[in-house]
Design an enzyme around this catalytic site. Sequence first.
Site, short mmCIF file in Angstrom:
data_model
loop_
_atom_site.label_atom_id
_atom_site.label_comp_id
_atom_site.label_asym_id
_atom_site.label_seq_id
_atom_site.Cartn_x
_atom_site.Cartn_y
_atom_site.Cartn_z
N CYS A 68 0.83 -1.20 0.00
CA CYS A 68 0.00 0.00 0.00
C CYS A 68 0.88 1.26 0.00
CB CYS A 68 -0.97 -0.05 1.18
SG CYS A 68 -2.35 1.08 1.00
N HIS A 76 -3.55 -5.66 0.92
CA HIS A 76 -2.80 -5.87 2.18
C HIS A 76 -2.70 -7.35 2.55
CE1 HIS A 76 -2.42 -1.73 3.86
NE2 HIS A 76 -3.43 -1.47 3.06
N GLU A 90 -0.83 -8.72 4.67
CA GLU A 90 -0.59 -8.88 6.12
C GLU A 90 -1.89 -8.81 6.92
OE1 GLU A 90 -0.59 -6.13 4.61
OE2 GLU A 90 -0.79 -4.41 5.96
#
Lengths: 230, 79
Positions: free
Chosen positions: A86, A203, A205
Site C-alpha cells: 500500500c 494488504h 498482512e
Amino acid sequence: MKFAIIVFPGSNCDHDAYHVAKHVLGQEADYVWHKEVSLKGFDCVILPGGFSYGDYLRTGAIARFSPVMSAVVDFAGKGGLVLGICNGFQILTEAGLLPGVLMRNKGLKFICSQVKLKVENNSTPFTNQYKPAEITDIPIAHADGSYFAEKDTIKLLEDTGRIVFRYCDANGQASDSANPNGSINNIAAIVNEKGNVMGTMPHPERACEADLGSAGGLSVFKSILRGFLK
Amino acid sequence: MKAKVYVTLKKGVLDPQGRAVMGALKSMDFSEVSDVRIGKFMELEINAASVDDEKKRIKDMCEKLLANTVIENYTIEIE
C-alpha cells in the site's frame, strides 16, 4: 529468518506486518525507524502501509527521501527481498525501485473492502506458494491506488510476467466491474525486473488468519520464508 | 527572490478530481466548460544571488521532489 519492518512517521500497518512475521510465521522481526541508515542482519524488508508524512505533496514522495531509503535501495540492489504494501508500494514507485505511479482512485473515494485477486505469476519469491492462476481474497484500503504507467512500461510489465496480482471477479476475469480504483489493466501488484522487489496495493498482512476474515495473503509470507529456507 | 512552481497533469493522464469539478460546474449551468484539469501551485522564498543558477536548482527540485515526471509537467516563474 529476520524481517525488518520500516517505520515512517505516519506508518500504521507496521504492527500488522510485525505480527505476521513474528507470531504467524514464527520468525524474527524488528521495527526499523526511518532515520536508521543500516539494514545489516535482516533477510527481508517490509515497507508497511499507512500515510507516511501525511501523504503531503504526493503519497510516498517525502518518505522516499528518509535516511533509511538509501539502505533499502542498497539492500534491493544486492538482491534482498523488499515488500512494499500500500503506502509501501507508493514509496517504492517514488523511489524508482518500481515503475509507474499510484494515482487517486478513479471514484475519488477511500476504498476499504475485501477484493478478489488473480495470481498472475506464481514463480516470484513472493508468490511461489500460490497455485497457478489462483484466485485469492485480500483486502484493500486506499485512496490512491490507481496504477498508472506509460504504455511502453505497461507492455513491458505484461510481456515479462511482472504483474503479480490483478483485480478480478469470482471467475478470475479482470473485468472493469472488478476494478476498484481504475488501475490500468486491473494491476494490483508488480515486481521489479529481478523479481526481488514487490509492490502491492492489497494488504496480504491483513489476511493471514482465517479467524480475521481471510488467510488469502498468508502465502505471500510463506513464499518469502520458503525462499529463505531453501 | 520568489519562485512560483506550477505542477500540472500530463495530457492523457486521467484526472478524476477535474472531471468531478467539471460535472459540478455543468450542473450549475456553466455549460460552456468542456474540461477541467486540477494541478498544484507552490510558492518558494529563495535566497540566491543569481537568477540563472537558481533556475537550474529549482528545476532540480522539481525533477527530484516537487513533481512526479511520470504523470506531471512543471513550469517555473521567478519574480
